[in-house]
Design a protein around this motif. Sequence first.
Motif, PDB file in Angstrom:
ATOM      1  N   THR A 125       0.841  -1.194   0.000  1.00 39.91           N
ATOM      2  CA  THR A 125       0.000   0.000   0.000  1.00 39.91           C
ATOM      3  C   THR A 125       0.876   1.244   0.000  1.00 39.91           C
ATOM      4  O   THR A 125       2.041   1.212   0.387  1.00 39.91           O
ATOM      5  CB  THR A 125      -0.907   0.033   1.250  1.00 39.91           C
ATOM      6  N   VAL A 126       0.312   2.359  -0.406  1.00 38.82           N
ATOM      7  CA  VAL A 126       1.061   3.609  -0.495  1.00 38.82           C
ATOM      8  C   VAL A 126       1.590   4.032   0.865  1.00 38.82           C
ATOM      9  O   VAL A 126       2.683   4.565   0.978  1.00 38.82           O
ATOM     10  CB  VAL A 126       0.167   4.721  -1.105  1.00 38.82           C
ATOM     11  N   ALA A 127       0.853   3.789   1.930  1.00 34.29           N
ATOM     12  CA  ALA A 127       1.265   4.237   3.261  1.00 34.29           C
ATOM     13  C   ALA A 127       2.505   3.512   3.768  1.00 34.29           C
ATOM     14  O   ALA A 127       3.280   4.069   4.532  1.00 34.29           O
ATOM     15  CB  ALA A 127       0.119   4.050   4.256  1.00 34.29           C
ATOM     16  N   ALA A 128       2.723   2.268   3.329  1.00 32.76           N
ATOM     17  CA  ALA A 128       3.868   1.505   3.839  1.00 32.76           C
ATOM     18  C   ALA A 128       5.210   2.063   3.380  1.00 32.76           C
ATOM     19  O   ALA A 128       6.100   2.245   4.186  1.00 32.76           O
ATOM     20  CB  ALA A 128       3.723   0.040   3.450  1.00 32.76           C
ATOM     21  N   PRO A 129       5.421   2.345   2.076  1.00 23.51           N
ATOM     22  CA  PRO A 129       6.743   2.828   1.675  1.00 23.51           C
ATOM     23  C   PRO A 129       6.959   4.328   1.901  1.00 23.51           C
ATOM     24  O   PRO A 129       8.075   4.798   1.772  1.00 23.51           O
ATOM     25  CB  PRO A 129       6.816   2.491   0.187  1.00 23.51           C
ATOM     26  N   LEU A 130       5.909   5.099   2.257  1.00 21.60           N
ATOM     27  CA  LEU A 130       6.060   6.551   2.368  1.00 21.60           C
ATOM     28  C   LEU A 130       7.056   6.976   3.444  1.00 21.60           C
ATOM     29  O   LEU A 130       7.894   7.848   3.183  1.00 21.60           O
ATOM     30  CB  LEU A 130       4.694   7.199   2.576  1.00 21.60           C
ATOM     31  N   PRO A 131       7.049   6.391   4.657  1.00 19.89           N
ATOM     32  CA  PRO A 131       8.082   6.787   5.623  1.00 19.89           C
ATOM     33  C   PRO A 131       9.492   6.480   5.124  1.00 19.89           C
ATOM     34  O   PRO A 131      10.420   7.263   5.343  1.00 19.89           O
ATOM     35  CB  PRO A 131       7.751   5.961   6.872  1.00 19.89           C
ATOM     36  N   ARG A 132       9.654   5.373   4.421  1.00 18.34           N
ATOM     37  CA  ARG A 132      10.969   5.050   3.865  1.00 18.34           C
ATOM     38  C   ARG A 132      11.346   6.044   2.777  1.00 18.34           C
ATOM     39  O   ARG A 132      12.514   6.407   2.643  1.00 18.34           O
ATOM     40  CB  ARG A 132      10.971   3.629   3.310  1.00 18.34           C
ATOM     41  N   ALA A 133      10.376   6.463   1.976  1.00 21.61           N
ATOM     42  CA  ALA A 133      10.651   7.458   0.938  1.00 21.61           C
ATOM     43  C   ALA A 133      11.089   8.778   1.572  1.00 21.61           C
ATOM     44  O   ALA A 133      11.994   9.444   1.060  1.00 21.61           O
ATOM     45  CB  ALA A 133       9.418   7.664   0.073  1.00 21.61           C
ATOM     46  N   CYS A 134      10.484   9.137   2.699  1.00 28.80           N
ATOM     47  CA  CYS A 134      10.898  10.362   3.395  1.00 28.80           C
ATOM     48  C   CYS A 134      12.316  10.218   3.929  1.00 28.80           C
ATOM     49  O   CYS A 134      13.106  11.161   3.853  1.00 28.80           O
ATOM     50  CB  CYS A 134       9.935  10.682   4.535  1.00 28.80           C
ATOM     51  N   ARG A 135      12.643   9.052   4.465  1.00 26.18           N
ATOM     52  CA  ARG A 135      14.007   8.830   4.954  1.00 26.18           C
ATOM     53  C   ARG A 135      15.009   8.894   3.806  1.00 26.18           C
ATOM     54  O   ARG A 135      16.096   9.462   3.949  1.00 26.18           O
ATOM     55  CB  ARG A 135      14.103   7.493   5.667  1.00 26.18           C
TER      56      ARG A 135
END
Length: 183
Positions: A159-169
Amino acid sequence: MHGPALVNWLLAALATGSGGYCGWRLRRGRQGAACGGERPARRESDLLEAAMGLGMAGMALLPGVAWGWPYALLAAALLVGALAGRSGAGLRAHRLHHGIGALAMAYMALAMAGGAPGGHAGHHGEPAGLPVVTGLLLVYFGGYALWEGSRVIAAGGATVAAPLPRACRAAMGIGMFAMLLTM
């Protein structure tokens, strides 16, 4: 920063977006988003990442020695916390990473203001700071950005919510790399 104004503004926008997202996650987590047993660790992570992102944005637009001292204190607290060994290995590694990031922020602020040994604030085309330290930090944050970026790609089917924190990092790793390149 010592780069073109457009690059500074783009870096500030990237850092503000990443830091703002982490701040939003922190606020949402306080309102009852269930995360199981990792909730305090996630909240600490979100708080540190918000502070780093917003500090990066501030440094990109208003460089100066004033940014260095708070991040030097944060680095000391995080590095002591990581090396004390009172928490799990994952949390210690995360604190160590953020400690290195805060130390890099302090280093950049002091070097660009001319306060670090060898720091000439980039006058006459000379690099600010110590080339060896800057090089080591470039390798660390370049590697970190590539590692987090590969984790975003691997999680792309979720889902979009799962990779978003990693994308921010990954974005913050790229931002740190870009800030170090301007030194």
